[in-house]
Write a protein that holds these residues in place. Structure first.
Motif, PDB file in Angstrom:
ATOM      1  N   THR A 292       0.864  -1.181   0.000  1.00  0.00           N
ATOM      2  CA  THR A 292       0.000   0.000   0.000  1.00  0.00           C
ATOM      3  C   THR A 292       0.898   1.228   0.000  1.00  0.00           C
ATOM      4  O   THR A 292       2.062   1.156   0.415  1.00  0.00           O
ATOM      5  N   ASP A 293       0.372   2.352  -0.445  1.00  0.00           N
ATOM      6  CA  ASP A 293       1.156   3.588  -0.399  1.00  0.00           C
ATOM      7  C   ASP A 293       1.494   3.969   1.039  1.00  0.00           C
ATOM      8  O   ASP A 293       2.536   4.572   1.301  1.00  0.00           O
ATOM      9  N   ALA A 294       0.607   3.606   1.971  1.00  0.00           N
ATOM     10  CA  ALA A 294       0.802   4.009   3.368  1.00  0.00           C
ATOM     11  C   ALA A 294       1.977   3.283   4.013  1.00  0.00           C
ATOM     12  O   ALA A 294       2.828   3.902   4.652  1.00  0.00           O
ATOM     13  N   LYS A 295       2.037   1.960   3.854  1.00  0.00           N
ATOM     14  CA  LYS A 295       3.080   1.171   4.529  1.00  0.00           C
ATOM     15  C   LYS A 295       4.044   0.502   3.565  1.00  0.00           C
ATOM     16  O   LYS A 295       4.900  -0.274   3.988  1.00  0.00           O
ATOM     17  N   LYS A 296       3.897   0.794   2.288  1.00  0.00           N
ATOM     18  CA  LYS A 296       4.778   0.240   1.261  1.00  0.00           C
ATOM     19  C   LYS A 296       4.728  -1.288   1.275  1.00  0.00           C
ATOM     20  O   LYS A 296       3.716  -1.876   1.581  1.00  0.00           O
ATOM     21  N   TYR A 297       5.862  -1.912   0.953  1.00  0.00           N
ATOM     22  CA  TYR A 297       5.893  -3.363   0.752  1.00  0.00           C
ATOM     23  C   TYR A 297       6.087  -4.088   2.080  1.00  0.00           C
ATOM     24  O   TYR A 297       7.014  -3.787   2.832  1.00  0.00           O
ATOM     25  N   GLN A 298       5.204  -5.041   2.363  1.00  0.00           N
ATOM     26  CA  GLN A 298       5.282  -5.817   3.602  1.00  0.00           C
ATOM     27  C   GLN A 298       5.204  -7.311   3.290  1.00  0.00           C
ATOM     28  O   GLN A 298       4.248  -7.767   2.661  1.00  0.00           O
ATOM     29  N   LYS A 299       6.218  -8.041   3.732  1.00  0.00           N
ATOM     30  CA  LYS A 299       6.176  -9.498   3.630  1.00  0.00           C
ATOM     31  C   LYS A 299       5.474 -10.055   4.864  1.00  0.00           C
ATOM     32  O   LYS A 299       5.619  -9.530   5.960  1.00  0.00           O
ATOM     33  N   VAL A 300       4.722 -11.125   4.674  1.00  0.00           N
ATOM     34  CA  VAL A 300       3.976 -11.748   5.770  1.00  0.00           C
ATOM     35  C   VAL A 300       4.404 -13.208   5.866  1.00  0.00           C
ATOM     36  O   VAL A 300       4.249 -13.969   4.908  1.00  0.00           O
ATOM     37  N   GLU A 301       4.945 -13.586   7.004  1.00  0.00           N
ATOM     38  CA  GLU A 301       5.352 -14.975   7.212  1.00  0.00           C
ATOM     39  C   GLU A 301       4.120 -15.841   7.489  1.00  0.00           C
ATOM     40  O   GLU A 301       3.171 -15.411   8.147  1.00  0.00           O
ATOM     41  N   PHE A 302       4.151 -17.069   6.991  1.00  0.00           N
ATOM     42  CA  PHE A 302       3.049 -17.994   7.267  1.00  0.00           C
ATOM     43  C   PHE A 302       2.862 -18.187   8.771  1.00  0.00           C
ATOM     44  O   PHE A 302       1.738 -18.284   9.263  1.00  0.00           O
ATOM     45  N   LYS A 303       3.967 -18.227   9.509  1.00  0.00           N
ATOM     46  CA  LYS A 303       3.861 -18.451  10.954  1.00  0.00           C
ATOM     47  C   LYS A 303       3.184 -17.271  11.650  1.00  0.00           C
ATOM     48  O   LYS A 303       2.534 -17.447  12.688  1.00  0.00           O
ATOM     49  N   ASP A 304       3.307 -16.051  11.075  1.00  0.00           N
ATOM     50  CA  ASP A 304       2.620 -14.899  11.661  1.00  0.00           C
ATOM     51  C   ASP A 304       1.112 -14.998  11.444  1.00  0.00           C
ATOM     52  O   ASP A 304       0.319 -14.590  12.302  1.00  0.00           O
ATOM     53  N   ILE A 305       0.704 -15.534  10.288  1.00  0.00           N
ATOM     54  CA  ILE A 305      -0.729 -15.776  10.061  1.00  0.00           C
ATOM     55  C   ILE A 305      -1.216 -16.825  11.053  1.00  0.00           C
ATOM     56  O   ILE A 305      -2.287 -16.693  11.654  1.00  0.00           O
ATOM     57  N   GLU A 306      -0.415 -17.864  11.224  1.00  0.00           N
ATOM     58  CA  GLU A 306      -0.761 -18.950  12.146  1.00  0.00           C
ATOM     59  C   GLU A 306      -0.960 -18.423  13.566  1.00  0.00           C
ATOM     60  O   GLU A 306      -1.882 -18.837  14.280  1.00  0.00           O
ATOM     61  N   ASN A 307      -0.095 -17.478  13.969  1.00  0.00           N
ATOM     62  CA  ASN A 307      -0.126 -16.968  15.344  1.00  0.00           C
ATOM     63  C   ASN A 307      -0.946 -15.692  15.498  1.00  0.00           C
ATOM     64  O   ASN A 307      -0.979 -15.105  16.584  1.00  0.00           O
ATOM     65  N   GLY A 308      -1.589 -15.238  14.423  1.00  0.00           N
ATOM     66  CA  GLY A 308      -2.406 -14.031  14.495  1.00  0.00           C
ATOM     67  C   GLY A 308      -1.612 -12.770  14.753  1.00  0.00           C
ATOM     68  O   GLY A 308      -2.083 -11.853  15.434  1.00  0.00           O
ATOM     69  N   LYS A 309      -0.386 -12.690  14.204  1.00  0.00           N
ATOM     70  CA  LYS A 309       0.488 -11.541  14.456  1.00  0.00           C
ATOM     71  C   LYS A 309       0.728 -10.703  13.208  1.00  0.00           C
ATOM     72  O   LYS A 309       1.747 -10.027  13.093  1.00  0.00           O
ATOM     73  N   VAL A 310      -0.212 -10.730  12.271  1.00  0.00           N
ATOM     74  CA  VAL A 310      -0.053  -9.972  11.029  1.00  0.00           C
ATOM     75  C   VAL A 310      -0.462  -8.521  11.262  1.00  0.00           C
ATOM     76  O   VAL A 310      -1.529  -8.247  11.815  1.00  0.00           O
ATOM     77  N   ASP A 311       0.388  -7.598  10.840  1.00  0.00           N
ATOM     78  CA  ASP A 311       0.106  -6.168  10.996  1.00  0.00           C
ATOM     79  C   ASP A 311       0.170  -5.501   9.627  1.00  0.00           C
ATOM     80  O   ASP A 311       1.222  -5.058   9.178  1.00  0.00           O
ATOM     81  N   ILE A 312      -0.969  -5.473   8.937  1.00  0.00           N
ATOM     82  CA  ILE A 312      -1.058  -4.821   7.629  1.00  0.00           C
ATOM     83  C   ILE A 312      -2.219  -3.838   7.667  1.00  0.00           C
ATOM     84  O   ILE A 312      -3.122  -3.968   8.498  1.00  0.00           O
ATOM     85  N   PRO A 313      -2.220  -2.820   6.790  1.00  0.00           N
ATOM     86  CA  PRO A 313      -3.349  -1.880   6.767  1.00  0.00           C
ATOM     87  C   PRO A 313      -4.653  -2.613   6.469  1.00  0.00           C
ATOM     88  O   PRO A 313      -4.694  -3.483   5.599  1.00  0.00           O
ATOM     89  N   LYS A 314      -5.699  -2.253   7.180  1.00  0.00           N
ATOM     90  CA  LYS A 314      -6.987  -2.918   6.969  1.00  0.00           C
ATOM     91  C   LYS A 314      -7.668  -2.401   5.708  1.00  0.00           C
ATOM     92  O   LYS A 314      -8.198  -3.170   4.916  1.00  0.00           O
ATOM     93  N   ASP A 315      -7.641  -1.085   5.519  1.00  0.00           N
ATOM     94  CA  ASP A 315      -8.309  -0.477   4.364  1.00  0.00           C
ATOM     95  C   ASP A 315      -7.318   0.391   3.601  1.00  0.00           C
ATOM     96  O   ASP A 315      -6.428   1.014   4.191  1.00  0.00           O
ATOM     97  N   SER A 316      -7.497   0.439   2.286  1.00  0.00           N
ATOM     98  CA  SER A 316      -6.609   1.250   1.457  1.00  0.00           C
ATOM     99  C   SER A 316      -7.285   1.539   0.123  1.00  0.00           C
ATOM    100  O   SER A 316      -8.030   0.702  -0.393  1.00  0.00           O
ATOM    101  N   PRO A 317      -7.011   2.707  -0.463  1.00  0.00           N
ATOM    102  CA  PRO A 317      -7.539   3.001  -1.800  1.00  0.00           C
ATOM    103  C   PRO A 317      -6.582   2.566  -2.911  1.00  0.00           C
ATOM    104  O   PRO A 317      -6.821   2.846  -4.088  1.00  0.00           O
ATOM    105  N   ASN A 318      -5.491   1.899  -2.533  1.00  0.00           N
ATOM    106  CA  ASN A 318      -4.508   1.489  -3.534  1.00  0.00           C
ATOM    107  C   ASN A 318      -3.752   0.261  -3.026  1.00  0.00           C
ATOM    108  O   ASN A 318      -3.938  -0.173  -1.893  1.00  0.00           O
TER     109      ASN A 318
END
Length: 570
Positions: free
Chosen positions: A248-274
């Motif tokens: 997103t323009d707000a936080k740029k490029y973010q990689k998400v590890e599978f283990k973070d999804i597993e543990n509920g530790k993903v921190d990405i913007p919820k809403d974005s226009p882009n």
């Protein structure tokens, strides 16, 4: 006594490095190299039937913003209740072939479940093409879309495929395949996939028809679902990222590890226009793209055991009875060619992972690409790029080698002094500093100019490791693929010899134990290069040869004839 202590410390240091290497390998999802352990058994999602692996559980929930108020539900009355579901159509797979793809679509949801890239050979089986998307007993990696916010058509809805051509003919620019759902929840959904000649972005048009008697406000979801396994054929000697990514323009490029999804530790913007969502692996990626300005809600979620999704939800607004609303999206599914991805969507080229040295890697890749356009050979382009870098850093290297030459000139005096004062360590240190001061020699003078260059050469390492252009790219003779190890180990052997020659040209450390370690370290690190891609070894070998030549010339000019300081193992 001091030598024994140093030897023990070196042994501890070496063993620690081995343990750290194994831990780093395990952290990145690879097997331990030196002390492998039996991994905990995780039931792969692929063991389940393919149709169930990415089934109903993978349908995302509608956002709270799309839930109608109770009054609206009451106003809709009985007409809002879906009628009898249409009889389930026979599920079938439909194959479409173009100049770049062999694609397979599933009439269940009109999903893309198989993408074979015809211009890229599989690394583990050279007789087959590379398979990016697949839904089989071995793996799950699919692209799905559907509607939420009611009992609307999803990727589990049985659809009908519209008859039409299934192969892109000569002279044609594009081919389309259309899927239509039955009425479900007062809504019909039609998906049209359009594949263009020479393009790795596939246009996907969604048309939502309100066949009921009340307005509806569905949301369209676009998602990528895949298992959490590393791609087959990944090397144990270097690690690359596999998993979801969000931009997103707000936080740029973010990689998400599978283990973070597993543990509920993903921190990405919820809403974005882009922005976009993607699944990334070494050399290849998939990504859902929407036009800028279209509001979207980003999500990641665990679908099942070892099965994950990343996607977007976008509201379609209110659709009146009898009205149709269309929304266009694109699916990128292909190689991480940086120049191509830059033209498709802002930030899409970032799926090509350069790590924290992106600011240096991008201009290096641009220069490498320009050299390839001139030389038409990626191997020679690597050689030319290293040559240009050595020229650019010539004066820094000259200072480093000049300092080394001075050290070599006074080395006999240092060795004589060490032998004379070997039983008086404190006096030895004082005498050594006096010699350095009188001869105007800085023992660290050869290190700083070289350290400044290290980030550039690390960035070049990541450029060569990440560039899909190296796959199946020949250089000369026996090197048929710069992305795989040298089949005859000729380049690693030459690199080992060049590293030892460099060590021999450098002034020998006064400490005998350090002198021995100076010879052992190149041998230890050279072992890894036997398993590295040939392109990386070629880069390192070229750098070594040019460094030897430069050091030889500078030493000769300074009146310090080059001589080889061979090891003395006693």
């Amino acid at each position: 006594m001091n030598d024994i202590r140093r030897t023990i410390l070196w042994v501890i240091f070496g063993f620690s490095m081995v343990l750290l290497w194994d831990k780093w390998q395990l952290h990145n999802g690879n097997k331990a190299t030196f002390f492998p352990t039996t991994p905990a058994v995780t039931a792969p999602a692929a063991n389940a039937p393919a149709s169930g692996a990415a089934g109903a559980a993978s349908v995302p929930s509608a956002s709270s913003a799309s839930v109608p108020a109770p009054a609206a539900v009451a106003a809709a009355g009985a007409s809002a209740v879906p009628g009898q579901a249409a009889p389930a159509a026979k599920r079938e797979r439909v194959e479409v072939k173009t100049d770049l793809y062999r694609l397979t679509f599933d009439t269940e949801g009109g999903s893309l479940v198989h993408a074979e890239l015809l211009q890229h050979i599989d690394m583990t089986d050279k007789t087959r093409n590379f398979l990016l998307l697949d839904e089989s007993a071995q793996r799950v990696y699919v692209a799905q879309t559907g509607l939420v916010g009611g009992t609307f058509p999803t990727h589990k809805t049985a659809m009908t495929v519209v008859p039409g051509p299934r192969e892109l003919k000569d002279g044609e620019d594009s081919i389309s395949i259309r899927f239509e759902s039955p009425e479900q929840g007062g809504v019909k959904l039609a998906k049209t996939w359009t594949i263009k000649r020479g393009a790795y972005d596939i246009a996907v048009k969604h048309e939502v028809v309100n066949t009921g008697t009340a307005a509806v406000s569905p949301q369209l979801y676009l998602q990528l679902v895949r298992d959490g396994n590393k791609p087959p054929g990944e090397s144990s000697f270097y690690s690359t990222f596999t998993g979801p990514a969000v931009y997103t323009d707000a936080k740029k490029y973010q990689k998400v590890e599978f283990k973070d999804i597993e543990n509920g530790k993903v921190d990405i913007p919820k809403d974005s226009p882009n922005g976009y969502v993607a699944m990334v692996q070494h050399y290849f990626a998939t990504a859902w793209l929407l036009a800028d300005g279209v509001q979207r809600e980003l999500f990641t979620r665990k679908v099942d055991t070892n099965l994950y999704s990343v996607g977007m939800l976008t509201p379609l607004g209110s659709i009146e009875p009898g009205a149709t609303k269309a929304i266009d999206a694109r699916l990128f599914a292909g190689p991480q060619v940086e120049t191509m991805m830059e033209k498709l969507s802002p930030g899409l080229e970032l799926v090509k992972d350069y790590g924290w040295l992106t600011i240096l890697s991008k201009p290096l890749y641009w220069l490498l690409d320009q050299l390839h356009k001139i030389l038409n050979n990626w191997g020679w382009a690597i050689v030319a790029l290293v040559l240009l870098l050595k020229i650019a850093f010539y004066w820094l290297n000259a200072k480093a080698y000049a300092s080394m030459a001075k050290m070599k000139a006074i080395n006999p005096k240092i060795m004589e002094m060490r032998e004379r004062l070997k039983d008086k360590p404190q006096q030895m240190q004082q005498e050594m500093m006096r010699i350095y001061r009188e001869e105007k020699v800085n023992p660290m003078g050869g290190c700083f100019p070289i350290m400044i260059q290290i980030p550039v050469f690390i960035a070049l390492y990541w450029v060569l490791l990440s560039s899909v252009e190296m796959r199946n790219a020949p250089w000369i003779g026996w090197i048929k693929d710069l992305s795989t190890p040298d089949p005859f180990f000729i380049l690693p052997l030459l690199m080992t010899v060049s590293s030892l020659v460099q060590t021999a040209l450098n002034p020998a450390p006064p400490d005998p134990l350090q002198a021995k370690m100076m010879w052992f370290m190149p041998l230890i690190f050279s072992v890894m290069f036997f398993f590295f891609p040939a392109g990386l070894v070629l880069y390192w070998l070229t750098n070594n040869i040019l460094s030897i030549a430069q050091q030889w010339i500078i030493n000769t000019r300074m009146g310090v004839p080059p001589q080889f300081n061979l090891p003395k193992f006693k």
